[in-house]
Motif scaffolding. Structure first.
Motif, PDB file in Angstrom:
ATOM      1  N   GLY A 258      -0.441  13.541  -8.341  1.00  0.00           N
ATOM      2  CA  GLY A 258      -0.794  13.251  -9.728  1.00  0.00           C
ATOM      3  C   GLY A 258       0.055  12.163 -10.361  1.00  0.00           C
ATOM      4  O   GLY A 258      -0.024  11.937 -11.567  1.00  0.00           O
ATOM      5  N   PHE A 259       0.862  11.491  -9.553  1.00  0.00           N
ATOM      6  CA  PHE A 259       1.721  10.412 -10.050  1.00  0.00           C
ATOM      7  C   PHE A 259       1.608   9.213  -9.105  1.00  0.00           C
ATOM      8  O   PHE A 259       2.464   9.013  -8.232  1.00  0.00           O
ATOM      9  N   PRO A 260       0.548   8.422  -9.241  1.00  0.00           N
ATOM     10  CA  PRO A 260       0.410   7.248  -8.371  1.00  0.00           C
ATOM     11  C   PRO A 260       1.590   6.303  -8.542  1.00  0.00           C
ATOM     12  O   PRO A 260       2.100   6.123  -9.649  1.00  0.00           O
ATOM     13  N   THR A 261       2.013   5.708  -7.443  1.00  0.00           N
ATOM     14  CA  THR A 261       3.177   4.817  -7.484  1.00  0.00           C
ATOM     15  C   THR A 261       2.846   3.460  -6.869  1.00  0.00           C
ATOM     16  O   THR A 261       1.975   3.347  -6.015  1.00  0.00           O
ATOM     17  N   ALA A 262       3.583   2.457  -7.332  1.00  0.00           N
ATOM     18  CA  ALA A 262       3.538   1.130  -6.727  1.00  0.00           C
ATOM     19  C   ALA A 262       4.709   1.043  -5.759  1.00  0.00           C
ATOM     20  O   ALA A 262       5.866   1.200  -6.159  1.00  0.00           O
ATOM     21  N   ASN A 263       4.405   0.825  -4.499  1.00  0.00           N
ATOM     22  CA  ASN A 263       5.445   0.705  -3.482  1.00  0.00           C
ATOM     23  C   ASN A 263       5.938  -0.737  -3.475  1.00  0.00           C
ATOM     24  O   ASN A 263       5.185  -1.669  -3.214  1.00  0.00           O
ATOM     25  N   LEU A 264       7.227  -0.927  -3.783  1.00  0.00           N
ATOM     26  CA  LEU A 264       7.766  -2.268  -3.979  1.00  0.00           C
ATOM     27  C   LEU A 264       8.440  -2.765  -2.706  1.00  0.00           C
ATOM     28  O   LEU A 264       9.407  -2.168  -2.231  1.00  0.00           O
ATOM     29  N   GLN A 265       7.924  -3.867  -2.168  1.00  0.00           N
ATOM     30  CA  GLN A 265       8.516  -4.515  -1.005  1.00  0.00           C
ATOM     31  C   GLN A 265       9.354  -5.690  -1.479  1.00  0.00           C
ATOM     32  O   GLN A 265       8.822  -6.692  -1.956  1.00  0.00           O
ATOM     33  N   LEU A 266      10.669  -5.576  -1.371  1.00  0.00           N
ATOM     34  CA  LEU A 266      11.543  -6.635  -1.852  1.00  0.00           C
ATOM     35  C   LEU A 266      11.381  -7.877  -0.976  1.00  0.00           C
ATOM     36  O   LEU A 266      11.405  -7.785   0.248  1.00  0.00           O
ATOM     37  N   GLU A 267      11.225  -9.023  -1.628  1.00  0.00           N
ATOM     38  CA  GLU A 267      11.061 -10.279  -0.896  1.00  0.00           C
ATOM     39  C   GLU A 267      12.372 -11.047  -0.785  1.00  0.00           C
ATOM     40  O   GLU A 267      12.479 -11.984   0.011  1.00  0.00           O
ATOM     41  N   LEU A 268      13.359 -10.672  -1.584  1.00  0.00           N
ATOM     42  CA  LEU A 268      14.673 -11.299  -1.557  1.00  0.00           C
ATOM     43  C   LEU A 268      15.712 -10.231  -1.231  1.00  0.00           C
ATOM     44  O   LEU A 268      15.494  -9.035  -1.497  1.00  0.00           O
ATOM     45  N   PRO A 269      16.858 -10.611  -0.677  1.00  0.00           N
ATOM     46  CA  PRO A 269      17.857  -9.628  -0.223  1.00  0.00           C
ATOM     47  C   PRO A 269      18.718  -9.065  -1.354  1.00  0.00           C
ATOM     48  O   PRO A 269      19.930  -9.307  -1.433  1.00  0.00           O
ATOM     49  N   PHE A 270      18.088  -8.295  -2.240  1.00  0.00           N
ATOM     50  CA  PHE A 270      18.817  -7.673  -3.344  1.00  0.00           C
ATOM     51  C   PHE A 270      19.688  -6.521  -2.837  1.00  0.00           C
ATOM     52  O   PHE A 270      19.321  -5.816  -1.883  1.00  0.00           O
ATOM     53  N   VAL A 271      20.809  -6.286  -3.511  1.00  0.00           N
ATOM     54  CA  VAL A 271      21.536  -5.038  -3.357  1.00  0.00           C
ATOM     55  C   VAL A 271      20.656  -3.928  -3.943  1.00  0.00           C
ATOM     56  O   VAL A 271      20.177  -4.039  -5.077  1.00  0.00           O
TER      57      VAL A 271
ATOM     58  N   GLY B  57       0.774  -1.233   0.000  1.00  0.00           N
ATOM     59  CA  GLY B  57       0.000   0.000   0.000  1.00  0.00           C
ATOM     60  C   GLY B  57       0.805   1.282   0.000  1.00  0.00           C
ATOM     61  O   GLY B  57       0.448   2.252  -0.647  1.00  0.00           O
ATOM     62  N   GLY B  58       1.916   1.320   0.747  1.00  0.00           N
ATOM     63  CA  GLY B  58       2.680   2.560   0.834  1.00  0.00           C
ATOM     64  C   GLY B  58       1.875   3.665   1.493  1.00  0.00           C
ATOM     65  O   GLY B  58       0.840   3.430   2.124  1.00  0.00           O
ATOM     66  N   ASP B  59       2.317   4.917   1.342  1.00  0.00           N
ATOM     67  CA  ASP B  59       1.598   6.039   1.971  1.00  0.00           C
ATOM     68  C   ASP B  59       0.666   6.752   0.996  1.00  0.00           C
ATOM     69  O   ASP B  59      -0.015   7.699   1.354  1.00  0.00           O
ATOM     70  N   LYS B  60       0.638   6.290  -0.266  1.00  0.00           N
ATOM     71  CA  LYS B  60      -0.285   6.814  -1.297  1.00  0.00           C
ATOM     72  C   LYS B  60      -0.105   8.318  -1.558  1.00  0.00           C
ATOM     73  O   LYS B  60      -0.982   8.971  -2.101  1.00  0.00           O
ATOM     74  N   ARG B  61       1.071   8.856  -1.213  1.00  0.00           N
ATOM     75  CA  ARG B  61       1.290  10.284  -1.430  1.00  0.00           C
ATOM     76  C   ARG B  61       1.393  10.606  -2.927  1.00  0.00           C
ATOM     77  O   ARG B  61       1.018  11.683  -3.369  1.00  0.00           O
ATOM     78  N   GLY B  62       1.881   9.611  -3.720  1.00  0.00           N
ATOM     79  CA  GLY B  62       2.023   9.874  -5.151  1.00  0.00           C
ATOM     80  C   GLY B  62       0.712  10.254  -5.818  1.00  0.00           C
ATOM     81  O   GLY B  62       0.691  11.070  -6.753  1.00  0.00           O
ATOM     82  N   ARG B  63      -0.385   9.691  -5.339  1.00  0.00           N
ATOM     83  CA  ARG B  63      -1.689  10.006  -5.942  1.00  0.00           C
ATOM     84  C   ARG B  63      -2.016  11.476  -5.764  1.00  0.00           C
ATOM     85  O   ARG B  63      -2.593  12.110  -6.649  1.00  0.00           O
ATOM     86  N   THR B  64      -1.687  12.024  -4.591  1.00  0.00           N
ATOM     87  CA  THR B  64      -1.994  13.435  -4.333  1.00  0.00           C
ATOM     88  C   THR B  64      -1.150  14.360  -5.203  1.00  0.00           C
ATOM     89  O   THR B  64      -1.515  15.524  -5.401  1.00  0.00           O
TER      90      THR B  64
ATOM     91  N   GLY C  68       8.481   2.961 -16.873  1.00  0.00           N
ATOM     92  CA  GLY C  68       8.198   3.666 -15.639  1.00  0.00           C
ATOM     93  C   GLY C  68       9.381   4.462 -15.144  1.00  0.00           C
ATOM     94  O   GLY C  68      10.461   4.485 -15.747  1.00  0.00           O
ATOM     95  N   VAL C  69       9.161   5.125 -14.024  1.00  0.00           N
ATOM     96  CA  VAL C  69      10.209   5.880 -13.352  1.00  0.00           C
ATOM     97  C   VAL C  69      10.170   5.467 -11.887  1.00  0.00           C
ATOM     98  O   VAL C  69       9.106   5.366 -11.288  1.00  0.00           O
ATOM     99  N   MET C  70      11.328   5.166 -11.325  1.00  0.00           N
ATOM    100  CA  MET C  70      11.405   4.693  -9.934  1.00  0.00           C
ATOM    101  C   MET C  70      12.182   5.676  -9.076  1.00  0.00           C
ATOM    102  O   MET C  70      13.212   6.206  -9.496  1.00  0.00           O
ATOM    103  N   ASN C  71      11.675   5.880  -7.866  1.00  0.00           N
ATOM    104  CA  ASN C  71      12.403   6.650  -6.872  1.00  0.00           C
ATOM    105  C   ASN C  71      12.854   5.708  -5.754  1.00  0.00           C
ATOM    106  O   ASN C  71      12.055   4.944  -5.211  1.00  0.00           O
ATOM    107  N   ILE C  72      14.144   5.747  -5.455  1.00  0.00           N
ATOM    108  CA  ILE C  72      14.682   5.026  -4.300  1.00  0.00           C
ATOM    109  C   ILE C  72      15.137   6.081  -3.308  1.00  0.00           C
ATOM    110  O   ILE C  72      16.016   6.897  -3.611  1.00  0.00           O
ATOM    111  N   GLY C  73      14.512   6.095  -2.145  1.00  0.00           N
ATOM    112  CA  GLY C  73      14.924   7.100  -1.181  1.00  0.00           C
ATOM    113  C   GLY C  73      14.033   7.182   0.030  1.00  0.00           C
ATOM    114  O   GLY C  73      13.115   6.384   0.222  1.00  0.00           O
ATOM    115  N   VAL C  74      14.312   8.192   0.856  1.00  0.00           N
ATOM    116  CA  VAL C  74      13.620   8.360   2.137  1.00  0.00           C
ATOM    117  C   VAL C  74      12.620   9.503   2.095  1.00  0.00           C
ATOM    118  O   VAL C  74      12.035   9.851   3.119  1.00  0.00           O
TER     119      VAL C  74
END
Length: 311
Positions: free
Chosen positions: A208-221, A199-206, A241-247
């Motif tokens: 105008g850019f909804p995002t899929a929050n990706l929860q890694l299931e394997l220990p990727f770098v 679910g994530g925090d759904k801030r992207g929708r507000t 797509g475009v991905m953001n990695i960050g805090v």
């Protein structure tokens, strides 16, 4: 689905049922980069010529993690991903050795005499700098001396990129720097991660850019924080797509980065589904913005640049 035959081994080894003639490539193979692929392809060629199966022996967890380097708890290719790539390269059997502190004490002679020789091998293929046994004291010369003439030992020369040896360390350094194009050159394929959409925090929708929050299931770098052009796989669909990695420093004080993907021309709910993402290009580093409007303007620019890489 992985169909390569996976055989898990723990020390001391029980190899009574593993007496098939086979060609064996040995290495850690984290990343299965171009150098690793060169070793495995030569094993496949040798196996085809001799008419025997091709096997790969790797070690899990990562030896460096067990020996006190915690950053190696994350993998360029987690075990499941590694097995999938082995299969695509034509490997028949994969031996996964459980690397423990006890196994780290095994001498080179014990590894050869108690592990390799009982496997009824046709030949062994390793990289030119292959080291094994306690403190890496085992050398290719020792391996050849104890195995031949019954088991042929073949070494593979270093695979070079920009005049330097391709290595897992170089791949990790490239990812740490966000150099995903260089990473792809070292791997022979785009770097990829996969996980479940939550679910994530759904801030992207507000914004105008909804995002899929990706929860890694394997220990990727996880690559460096920033914005990336990506190609995503959702079942049989392939999406840009475009991905953001960050805090998200504009909004939060988080310390653990999240991975959020905005998929172009896509508006379905996909919570709980598996998404695989190829990194195509680094666009910019993460930064804090002064206003929501400034963020929206930057996201439009990021999306336009990402589309130039995908379309």
């Amino acid at each position: 689905m992985i169909v390569v035959d996976i055989i898990h081994l723990a020390f001391p080894f029980d190899l009574e049922t593993q007496g098939r003639k086979q060609v064996l490539a040995i290495g850690d193979f984290d990343g299965v980069h171009l150098g690793h692929q060169d070793v495995i392809s030569k094993a496949v060629k040798a196996g085809n010529e001799a008419g025997v199966p091709v096997s790969v022996m790797s070690f899990h967890p990562h030896p460096r993690e067990v020996l006190g380097q915690p950053k190696y708890a994350s993998y360029i290719t987690p075990l499941e991903e590694k097995m999938r790539i082995f299969e695509s390269l034509g490997v028949d059997y994969a031996y996964v050795v459980n690397f423990t502190e006890a196994f780290a004490q095994v001498t080179p002679e014990q590894f050869i005499d108690k592990m390799l020789i009982p496997m009824n091998l046709h030949s062994i293929i390793v990289g030119f700098d292959f080291a094994f046994g306690h403190r890496g004291a085992g050398t290719v010369s020792m391996l050849r001396e104890r195995c031949e003439p019954g088991i042929q030992v073949e070494t593979v020369a270093p695979f070079l990129y920009k005049e330097l040896k391709v290595s897992s360390t170089r791949v990790r350094e490239a990812l740490d720097g966000g150099l995903v194009q260089e990473t792809a050159d070292l791997l022979g394929r785009p770097y990829a991660v996969s996980g479940t959409v939550n679910g994530g925090d759904k801030r992207g929708r507000t914004l105008g850019f909804p995002t899929a929050n990706l929860q890694l299931e394997l220990p990727f770098v996880v690559p460096a924080r920033g914005v990336y052009a990506v190609r995503a796989y959702l079942g049989d669909e392939v999406l840009g797509g475009v991905m953001n990695i960050g805090v998200k420093p504009t909004f939060t004080n988080n310390t653990v980065p999240s991975l959020e993907v905005h998929l172009f021309d896509f508006d379905r709910e996909i919570y709980g589904e598996t998404l695989r993402v190829d990194f195509l290009a680094f666009i910019r580093s993460e930064r804090k913005f002064n206003s929501v409007q400034e963020i929206i303007e930057q996201i439009h620019k990021d999306a336009a640049e990402a589309k130039s890489f995908y379309f």
